[in-house]
Design a protein around this motif. Structure first.
Motif, PDB file in Angstrom:
ATOM      1  N   THR A 164      -7.088 -27.067  62.062  1.00 23.65           N
ATOM      2  CA  THR A 164      -8.068 -26.030  61.754  1.00 23.65           C
ATOM      3  C   THR A 164      -9.038 -26.578  60.723  1.00 23.65           C
ATOM      4  O   THR A 164      -8.629 -27.226  59.762  1.00 23.65           O
ATOM      5  CB  THR A 164      -7.369 -24.782  61.209  1.00 23.65           C
ATOM      6  OG1 THR A 164      -6.409 -24.333  62.161  1.00 23.65           O
ATOM      7  CG2 THR A 164      -8.372 -23.669  60.953  1.00 23.65           C
ATOM      8  N   HIS A 172     -10.436 -24.511  65.605  1.00 25.64           N
ATOM      9  CA  HIS A 172      -8.970 -24.466  65.603  1.00 25.64           C
ATOM     10  C   HIS A 172      -8.490 -25.220  66.832  1.00 25.64           C
ATOM     11  O   HIS A 172      -8.703 -24.800  67.974  1.00 25.64           O
ATOM     12  CB  HIS A 172      -8.465 -23.014  65.657  1.00 25.64           C
ATOM     13  CG  HIS A 172      -6.961 -22.910  65.686  1.00 25.64           C
ATOM     14  ND1 HIS A 172      -6.166 -23.135  64.585  1.00 25.64           N
ATOM     15  CD2 HIS A 172      -6.113 -22.615  66.711  1.00 25.64           C
ATOM     16  CE1 HIS A 172      -4.907 -22.974  64.920  1.00 25.64           C
ATOM     17  NE2 HIS A 172      -4.836 -22.673  66.207  1.00 25.64           N
ATOM     18  N   VAL A 194     -13.339 -20.812  67.186  1.00 21.85           N
ATOM     19  CA  VAL A 194     -12.762 -19.466  67.243  1.00 21.85           C
ATOM     20  C   VAL A 194     -13.522 -18.446  66.413  1.00 21.85           C
ATOM     21  O   VAL A 194     -13.247 -17.243  66.515  1.00 21.85           O
ATOM     22  CB  VAL A 194     -11.293 -19.488  66.788  1.00 21.85           C
ATOM     23  CG1 VAL A 194     -10.449 -20.332  67.751  1.00 21.85           C
ATOM     24  CG2 VAL A 194     -11.155 -20.020  65.359  1.00 21.85           C
ATOM     25  N   GLY A 195     -14.481 -18.881  65.587  1.00 23.18           N
ATOM     26  CA  GLY A 195     -15.195 -17.898  64.782  1.00 23.18           C
ATOM     27  C   GLY A 195     -16.165 -18.531  63.806  1.00 23.18           C
ATOM     28  O   GLY A 195     -16.490 -19.727  63.888  1.00 23.18           O
ATOM     29  N   ILE A 230     -15.145 -12.790  58.050  1.00 16.11           N
ATOM     30  CA  ILE A 230     -14.632 -13.805  58.977  1.00 16.11           C
ATOM     31  C   ILE A 230     -14.850 -13.239  60.376  1.00 16.11           C
ATOM     32  O   ILE A 230     -14.192 -12.277  60.781  1.00 16.11           O
ATOM     33  CB  ILE A 230     -13.144 -14.100  58.739  1.00 16.11           C
ATOM     34  CG1 ILE A 230     -12.919 -14.603  57.312  1.00 16.11           C
ATOM     35  CG2 ILE A 230     -12.640 -15.120  59.751  1.00 16.11           C
ATOM     36  CD1 ILE A 230     -11.456 -14.792  56.956  1.00 16.11           C
ATOM     37  N   HIS A 231     -15.810 -13.808  61.083  1.00 14.13           N
ATOM     38  CA  HIS A 231     -16.147 -13.317  62.419  1.00 14.13           C
ATOM     39  C   HIS A 231     -15.235 -13.998  63.444  1.00 14.13           C
ATOM     40  O   HIS A 231     -15.222 -15.223  63.555  1.00 14.13           O
ATOM     41  CB  HIS A 231     -17.612 -13.611  62.743  1.00 14.13           C
ATOM     42  CG  HIS A 231     -18.583 -13.015  61.763  1.00 14.13           C
ATOM     43  ND1 HIS A 231     -18.934 -11.682  61.787  1.00 14.13           N
ATOM     44  CD2 HIS A 231     -19.249 -13.573  60.710  1.00 14.13           C
ATOM     45  CE1 HIS A 231     -19.803 -11.446  60.810  1.00 14.13           C
ATOM     46  NE2 HIS A 231     -20.009 -12.573  60.141  1.00 14.13           N
ATOM     47  N   GLU A 232     -14.513 -13.213  64.205  1.00 18.01           N
ATOM     48  CA  GLU A 232     -13.586 -13.738  65.203  1.00 18.01           C
ATOM     49  C   GLU A 232     -14.236 -13.732  66.579  1.00 18.01           C
ATOM     50  O   GLU A 232     -14.393 -12.679  67.193  1.00 18.01           O
ATOM     51  CB  GLU A 232     -12.297 -12.907  65.216  1.00 18.01           C
ATOM     52  CG  GLU A 232     -11.553 -12.910  63.893  1.00 18.01           C
ATOM     53  CD  GLU A 232     -10.249 -12.122  63.953  1.00 18.01           C
ATOM     54  OE1 GLU A 232      -9.766 -11.859  65.079  1.00 18.01           O
ATOM     55  OE2 GLU A 232      -9.719 -11.770  62.879  1.00 18.01           O
ATOM     56  N   ASP A 233     -14.624 -14.897  67.067  1.00 17.55           N
ATOM     57  CA  ASP A 233     -15.148 -14.996  68.436  1.00 17.55           C
ATOM     58  C   ASP A 233     -14.007 -14.813  69.431  1.00 17.55           C
ATOM     59  O   ASP A 233     -14.195 -14.264  70.510  1.00 17.55           O
ATOM     60  CB  ASP A 233     -15.800 -16.361  68.662  1.00 17.55           C
ATOM     61  CG  ASP A 233     -17.123 -16.492  67.925  1.00 17.55           C
ATOM     62  OD1 ASP A 233     -17.291 -15.794  66.902  1.00 17.55           O
ATOM     63  OD2 ASP A 233     -17.975 -17.282  68.348  1.00 17.55           O
ATOM     64  N   PRO A 265     -10.023 -13.360  69.351  1.00 19.17           N
ATOM     65  CA  PRO A 265      -9.089 -12.643  68.469  1.00 19.17           C
ATOM     66  C   PRO A 265      -8.043 -13.586  67.881  1.00 19.17           C
ATOM     67  O   PRO A 265      -7.387 -14.339  68.613  1.00 19.17           O
ATOM     68  CB  PRO A 265      -8.461 -11.605  69.401  1.00 19.17           C
ATOM     69  CG  PRO A 265      -9.492 -11.369  70.451  1.00 19.17           C
ATOM     70  CD  PRO A 265     -10.154 -12.701  70.672  1.00 19.17           C
ATOM     71  N   PHE A 266      -7.904 -13.579  66.572  1.00 12.18           N
ATOM     72  CA  PHE A 266      -6.981 -14.480  65.899  1.00 12.18           C
ATOM     73  C   PHE A 266      -5.537 -14.036  66.104  1.00 12.18           C
ATOM     74  O   PHE A 266      -5.212 -12.859  65.935  1.00 12.18           O
ATOM     75  CB  PHE A 266      -7.252 -14.511  64.394  1.00 12.18           C
ATOM     76  CG  PHE A 266      -8.518 -15.228  63.990  1.00 12.18           C
ATOM     77  CD1 PHE A 266      -9.400 -15.731  64.942  1.00 12.18           C
ATOM     78  CD2 PHE A 266      -8.826 -15.416  62.648  1.00 12.18           C
ATOM     79  CE1 PHE A 266     -10.567 -16.386  64.579  1.00 12.18           C
ATOM     80  CE2 PHE A 266      -9.983 -16.072  62.265  1.00 12.18           C
ATOM     81  CZ  PHE A 266     -10.861 -16.553  63.229  1.00 12.18           C
ATOM     82  N   ALA A 282      -4.900 -16.992  62.056  1.00 13.46           N
ATOM     83  CA  ALA A 282      -5.347 -16.326  60.826  1.00 13.46           C
ATOM     84  C   ALA A 282      -4.795 -17.027  59.593  1.00 13.46           C
ATOM     85  O   ALA A 282      -5.512 -17.240  58.605  1.00 13.46           O
ATOM     86  CB  ALA A 282      -4.933 -14.857  60.845  1.00 13.46           C
ATOM     87  N   VAL A 316      -6.610 -20.400  59.119  1.00 15.54           N
ATOM     88  CA  VAL A 316      -7.965 -20.203  58.599  1.00 15.54           C
ATOM     89  C   VAL A 316      -7.915 -19.839  57.113  1.00 15.54           C
ATOM     90  O   VAL A 316      -8.686 -20.365  56.300  1.00 15.54           O
ATOM     91  CB  VAL A 316      -8.708 -19.124  59.404  1.00 15.54           C
ATOM     92  CG1 VAL A 316     -10.047 -18.774  58.742  1.00 15.54           C
ATOM     93  CG2 VAL A 316      -8.945 -19.589  60.838  1.00 15.54           C
TER      94      VAL A 316
END
Length: 287
Positions: free
Chosen positions: A185, A231, A236-237, A255-258, A260-261, A266, A269
């Motif tokens: 990550t 990641h 991922v975001g 924290i923008h999640e493109d 879903p974490f 998570a 990150v």
């Protein structure tokens, strides 16, 4: 290292850049402005020879014609001339005082006895090194005019499923396809080579990213200087965060999640954010 065009580079890269730097400027406006200001150019070189290194504010503006622009460079004649001469290898950045640069003659800054390459030899080697760094790229790609990210005819011609057109791949990278991939990550700079070519990023990783620092605040989706989050082999975001030096905190706005974490993503990150704050010498505050 040496500094050129907003980037710090290893000294071993200089011989690959000098042949291109010796070529006439790309744009007609720049060529004409240099011709009209030849006396100004000679004044700067003479002053650096006698008194360098100097900050740009220590160099008088003796231009015959002002630099025209609708942007921030308008009438910034000394800075503009220094930038142009640096890209042509006639001056060099000798150091910094906070955000200000010291300028000097290149023979007093750059290493001596560098190997001399032809323009074609330098281009081929730059293409090969660029492809080794990227792994896969278009022969012709997008990028800044003075900092191309093409790879020419180097490498192996391949097709990527689901993407139109041909790509070039580093042969050494092909030999590693059978090896297990161990990702990690990482929070990337918007200028990292992995994300620098936004079109390539979208085509290969299905990841949309725009550096929004120049956009009005109300139109930003991810933040002023959002960091791409990698990641494993997926983006991922984005991390929207800024350092507050007075408060000694890394303030995380979002924290923008493109994608879903998962709990593992998570946690990974969060660990990267903690490490970034530790490297900056501050603590984390926010999301």
């Amino acid at each position: 290292v040496f500094e050129l065009n907003g980037m710090f580079r290893p000294a071993r890269a200089l011989p690959l850049l000098l042949p291109q730097m010796k070529q006439p400027p790309r744009y007609a406006q720049t060529r004409t402005w240099l011709e009209d200001n030849d006396g100004f150019r000679r004044d700067i070189l003479k002053r650096l020879l006698e008194s360098g290194p100097l900050l740009s504010g220590e160099i008088p503006d003796t231009s015959q014609v002002s630099w025209p622009s609708t942007g921030w460079t308008n009438d910034r004649n000394v800075t503009q001339m220094l930038e142009i001469l640096a890209m042509r290898g006639q001056v060099a950045i000798a150091g910094r005082e906070k955000r200000q640069r010291y300028w000097d003659l290149p023979e007093r800054v750059y290493p001596r006895n560098l190997p001399e390459l032809s323009l074609e030899e330098a281009r081929r080697e730059r293409d090969a090194r660029r492809l080794r760094a990227l792994g896969i790229a278009r022969a012709k790609s997008t990028g800044m005019p003075d900092e191309p990210i093409d790879v020419g005819e180097t490498g192996v011609d391949v097709v990527v499923e689901g993407v139109k057109g041909a790509w070039r791949v580093d042969p050494d990278a092909l030999t590693q396809l059978a090896e297990p991939f161990e990702g990690r990550t990482a929070l990337l700079s918007p200028f990292d080579r992995l994300v620098f070519d936004r079109k390539r990023l979208l085509e290969l990783f299905d990841y949309e990213y725009i550096l929004e620092m120049y956009k009005p605040k109300a139109t930003r989706r991810w933040g002023y200087f959002a960091l791409p989050i990698l990641h494993g082999d997926e983006f991922v975001g984005k991390l929207d965060a800024a350092t507050d030096r007075k408060a000694e905190v890394l303030r995380v706005t979002a924290i923008h999640e493109d994608i879903p974490f998962t709990p593992d993503v998570a946690a990974a990150v969060d660990e990267e954010i903690d490490q970034l704050a530790s490297w900056l010498g501050v603590r984390v505050e926010g999301a």
